[in-house]
Design a protein around this motif. Structure first.
Motif, PDB file in Angstrom:
ATOM      1  N   GLU A 140       0.868  -1.180   0.000  1.00  0.00           N
ATOM      2  CA  GLU A 140       0.000   0.000   0.000  1.00  0.00           C
ATOM      3  C   GLU A 140       0.905   1.229   0.000  1.00  0.00           C
ATOM      4  O   GLU A 140       1.608   1.502   0.979  1.00  0.00           O
ATOM      5  CB  GLU A 140      -0.892   0.008   1.238  1.00  0.00           C
ATOM      6  CG  GLU A 140      -1.797   1.224   1.350  1.00  0.00           C
ATOM      7  CD  GLU A 140      -2.750   1.349   0.175  1.00  0.00           C
ATOM      8  OE1 GLU A 140      -2.557   2.296  -0.627  1.00  0.00           O
ATOM      9  OE2 GLU A 140      -3.676   0.519   0.071  1.00  0.00           O
ATOM     10  N   ALA A 165      -0.292   4.402  -1.152  1.00  0.00           N
ATOM     11  CA  ALA A 165      -1.138   5.570  -1.397  1.00  0.00           C
ATOM     12  C   ALA A 165      -0.492   6.817  -0.801  1.00  0.00           C
ATOM     13  O   ALA A 165       0.005   6.801   0.331  1.00  0.00           O
ATOM     14  CB  ALA A 165      -2.524   5.360  -0.791  1.00  0.00           C
ATOM     15  N   ARG A 220       0.771  -5.335  -8.463  1.00  0.00           N
ATOM     16  CA  ARG A 220      -0.435  -5.241  -7.635  1.00  0.00           C
ATOM     17  C   ARG A 220      -0.285  -4.249  -6.472  1.00  0.00           C
ATOM     18  O   ARG A 220      -1.087  -4.260  -5.533  1.00  0.00           O
ATOM     19  CB  ARG A 220      -0.856  -6.621  -7.102  1.00  0.00           C
ATOM     20  CG  ARG A 220      -1.146  -7.634  -8.197  1.00  0.00           C
ATOM     21  CD  ARG A 220      -1.733  -8.921  -7.647  1.00  0.00           C
ATOM     22  NE  ARG A 220      -0.869  -9.572  -6.668  1.00  0.00           N
ATOM     23  CZ  ARG A 220       0.216 -10.287  -6.981  1.00  0.00           C
ATOM     24  NH1 ARG A 220       0.565 -10.432  -8.248  1.00  0.00           N
ATOM     25  NH2 ARG A 220       0.937 -10.844  -6.028  1.00  0.00           N
ATOM     26  N   ARG A 263      -0.567  -0.589  -4.683  1.00  0.00           N
ATOM     27  CA  ARG A 263      -1.524   0.509  -4.793  1.00  0.00           C
ATOM     28  C   ARG A 263      -0.782   1.826  -4.565  1.00  0.00           C
ATOM     29  O   ARG A 263      -0.300   2.085  -3.466  1.00  0.00           O
ATOM     30  CB  ARG A 263      -2.644   0.342  -3.768  1.00  0.00           C
ATOM     31  CG  ARG A 263      -3.628  -0.770  -4.110  1.00  0.00           C
ATOM     32  CD  ARG A 263      -4.514  -1.117  -2.928  1.00  0.00           C
ATOM     33  NE  ARG A 263      -5.072   0.065  -2.284  1.00  0.00           N
ATOM     34  CZ  ARG A 263      -6.228   0.653  -2.632  1.00  0.00           C
ATOM     35  NH1 ARG A 263      -6.935   0.148  -3.630  1.00  0.00           N
ATOM     36  NH2 ARG A 263      -6.673   1.702  -1.978  1.00  0.00           N
ATOM     37  N   THR A 292      -2.134   4.956  -5.272  1.00  0.00           N
ATOM     38  CA  THR A 292      -3.133   6.001  -5.438  1.00  0.00           C
ATOM     39  C   THR A 292      -2.591   7.344  -4.950  1.00  0.00           C
ATOM     40  O   THR A 292      -2.141   7.473  -3.803  1.00  0.00           O
ATOM     41  CB  THR A 292      -4.413   5.651  -4.656  1.00  0.00           C
ATOM     42  OG1 THR A 292      -4.849   4.341  -5.035  1.00  0.00           O
ATOM     43  CG2 THR A 292      -5.506   6.672  -4.939  1.00  0.00           C
ATOM     44  N   GLY A 299      -2.141  -0.267  -9.030  1.00  0.00           N
ATOM     45  CA  GLY A 299      -3.149   0.789  -9.050  1.00  0.00           C
ATOM     46  C   GLY A 299      -2.468   2.146  -9.091  1.00  0.00           C
ATOM     47  O   GLY A 299      -1.785   2.523  -8.127  1.00  0.00           O
TER      48      GLY A 299
END
Length: 220
Positions: A76, A78, A94, A96, A98, A116
């Motif tokens: 993660e 983000a 895979r 993320r 963001t 992402g």
């Protein structure tokens, strides 16, 4: 200057004590998978082949770090920031990212498959030979991005503005460029038979001439 070697146990202890800034540290080949590293700052750290798979790096900052072959699979990231770093051949499958910010960073050969990238900002980034299939750059303003020889199949570049970028030799099968401004992109290596990919995009007279020269035609 000797750099402090940081182990998984060291990082766990540091974070539990609320100390989330690492400067001039060595984390080479360490396994930090699954750790909660939110808002952690890594400055001038060595992360060669370090593993952060599944780690929570929300809001983390990587400043002038060197981490070739580091792994961030399903991490993660983000609102994270990478500035002046080298994560060449990194694994971000895979992950993320963001609203992440990536600036002045080398990601040569990095694998972003199924990552992402919604709202991710790229500026002055080397992405040559990187894997970015199916990514969306729709409405993005790309500045000084080197996509040469990258895997950009089925990417969405609609309404995207390119400034001092390179698409030379990139794989573009199935990508979309409607209303993209490609005048600031190096399209070297693109063959006329592939020009249909740019239907609806804006290109310069020089770029058009280069494409038509493959047919022996001259634009005056």
């Amino acid at each position: 200057m000797n750099q402090a070697v940081v182990t998984r146990a060291d990082l766990l202890e540091s974070c539990s004590d609320g100390l989330r800034t690492l400067v001039d540290c060595v984390l080479d080949e360490g396994d930090f998978s699954g750790l909660d590293l939110t808002e952690t700052t890594f400055e001038r750290c060595s992360l060669r082949r370090a593993r952060f798979d599944g780690a929570d790096l929300t809001g983390a900052r990587f400043l002038r770090c060197r981490g070739p072959e580091a792994s961030f699979i399903q991490a993660e990231l983000a609102e994270a920031a990478m500035t002046g770093c080298d994560f060449s051949n990194g694994l971000l499958r895979r992950a993320r990212l963001t609203s992440a910010r990536i600036q002045g960073t080398k990601l040569v050969g990095a694998d972003f498959t199924d990552a992402g990238l919604l709202g991710t900002t790229f500026q002055e980034v080397l992405l040559s030979f990187a894997k970015l299939p199916g990514m969306s750059f729709r409405k993005a303003k790309l500045q000084r991005i080197d996509f040469s020889d990258a895997d950009l199949r089925k990417c969405d570049f609609r309404l995207t503005q390119f400034e001092d970028c390179s698409l030379r030799g990139a794989s573009l099968d199935g990508s979309r460029f409607e209303q993209a401004d490609l005048r600031g992109a190096d399209l070297g290596g693109i063959e006329l038979r592939d020009a249909r990919l740019f239907r609806g995009a804006v290109i310069s007279r020089l770029q058009a001439a280069e494409l038509l020269s493959q047919l022996g035609l001259e634009v005056r």
